[in-house]
Design an enzyme around this catalytic site. Structure first.
Site: not given
Length: 415
Positions: A85, A87, A93, A95-97, A126, A415
């Site tokens: 993951v 960006v 900032r 909102g892509l994630l 998270y 992982f």
């Protein structure tokens, strides 16, 4: 804004890897070896990227893959494992994630995965997606001279034995040993063939230096393999005195005797003055195995595996419970994946979890349920922190009686 979330096919893999390396602050170059390494297990439908149409660059990455995680009691549970993951710093900032995470989690729920898992590079991210820290990891460095172990140690006293083996032997016997561990220890995840090839040097990670390790098996008196130790050692001498450090890369065992034997082995190798334990469960045997536990200095203690429930009834029914009891849990989930009120009726003979309209005993978020699921976190502590709300007196203590475990969960693998 010209930002498109896309699944990544092989033609986009090089550009996606470039975005991944950029996000992880690695040199922004992509080799053919790395492309081939990624291609071997590439799943286009579960590899996402965000393309900036104005620049033609990928600016965010996200990947998931199927995983099995052991619930309390030994039952394997299908999980959506999330990794890679990033960006890019130019596109934070926006909102892509959040968009990629929502897409992946909804697909995982539709597939029938019970939980989602990840290992968080940064703690604050998270929780807002319904994940909670479900296992923790501790690493020790042992000062061998101070530890107080008998320097004459030459092997187990119970008739078992330790033996040095090669990588081929590890690939032959390691998977079955790990499966026995996975059936007995909650929090452990599955390892595929590629994991064993990579950890024994047959399929190294491109760009990462490889040092051939030592492999040690522990066998019970009847010859059964009960433990595996892999370690490397440096070569440091000062004034003709050895100052070498052994670093443990894995130590798995299916019996306490095997675990003690392998720790004794690595702590008694000639010329080794310090041993780095690698990431272990916080209640690992190691410190108290030493006559002087203070010889084991904590060098890392941090959250490790994070869990997010995707199916509350199946998650709670999959695990075991030490006592009889019931709880009504009101779960809050802004993503709407597990929002609802559930009646858990559990005991040593099994459990049922069903939607209900009964008054709630505890109000908690999806992330808090994820943190509680493997038995590590305390509902009483979360209530004291104001992170769960106790609607009936004693409900948090009752939750701890049902959910907490005598051994803390352990996930040995990144992982």
């Amino acid at each position: 804004m010209g930002l498109d979330i896309r699944t990544i096919d092989e033609s986009d893999l090089s550009d996606w890897i470039l975005a991944l390396r950029t996000g992880f602050l690695r040199p922004p170059t992509v080799s053919e070896e790395e492309i081939e390494y990624r291609r071997v297990e590439h799943r286009p439908e579960r590899t996402l990227g965000v393309l900036d149409r104005d620049t033609g660059r990928y600016v965010a990455t996200f990947r998931s893959f199927p995983q099995q995680i052991t619930a309390v009691g030994g039952r394997p549970v299908p999980a959506d494992a999330i990794s890679n993951v990033t960006v890019s710093p130019t596109h934070r900032r926006r909102g892509l994630l959040s968009r990629m995470m929502e897409r992946d989690l909804r697909a995982a729920k539709e597939r029938g995965d019970v939980v989602a898992t990840l290992i968080a590079a940064e703690y604050p991210i998270y929780g807002r997606y319904g994940f909670g820290p479900a296992t923790w990891a501790t690493e020790w460095q042992v000062d061998v001279a101070r530890a107080g172990l008998d320097p004459r140690y030459s092997g187990p006293a119970d008739g078992g034995r330790t033996e040095l083996v090669d990588a081929g032997t590890v690939r032959a016997v390691g998977p079955e040993l790990h499966e026995r561990l996975r059936a007995a220890r909650h929090g452990v995840i599955d390892r595929n063939e590629r994991w064993w090839l990579q950890s024994t040097g047959a399929f190294p990670v491109p760009g990462e230096p490889w040092t051939e390790p030592f492999h040690v098996l522990h066998r019970a008196p009847d010859g059964t393999v009960e433990g595996l130790l892999t370690y490397t050692a440096d070569a440091v001498w000062e004034a003709k005195r050895p100052q070498n450090t052994a670093t443990v890369h894995q130590l798995i065992a299916t019996t306490p005797a095997a675990e003690r034997s392998l720790w004794h082995f690595v702590l008694s190798v000639d010329w080794i003055t310090k041993v780095n334990s690698g990431l272990r469960a916080p209640d690992d045997l190691l410190p108290l195995l030493l006559p002087d536990p203070r010889a084991a200095k904590v060098t890392t203690h941090a959250d490790f595996l994070w869990v997010r429930p995707l199916d509350v009834p199946r998650a709670l029914e999959a695990r075991s419970y030490p006592v009889e009891g019931s709880l009504v849990l009101a779960v809050d989930d802004p993503a709407g994946l597990v929002e609802g009120r559930y009646l858990l009726e559990a005991g040593p003979d099994g459990a049922s979890c069903t939607p209900t309209t009964e008054p709630a005993d505890l109000y908690l978020g999806a992330g808090e349920l994820g943190a509680l699921w493997l038995g590590d976190e305390s509902a009483v502590r979360l209530a004291a922190l104001g992170r769960i709300a106790e609607e009936r007196t004693g409900a948090a203590a009752r939750a701890d009686q049902l959910l907490r475990t005598s051994l803390r969960p352990w996930c040995p693998d990144l992982f």
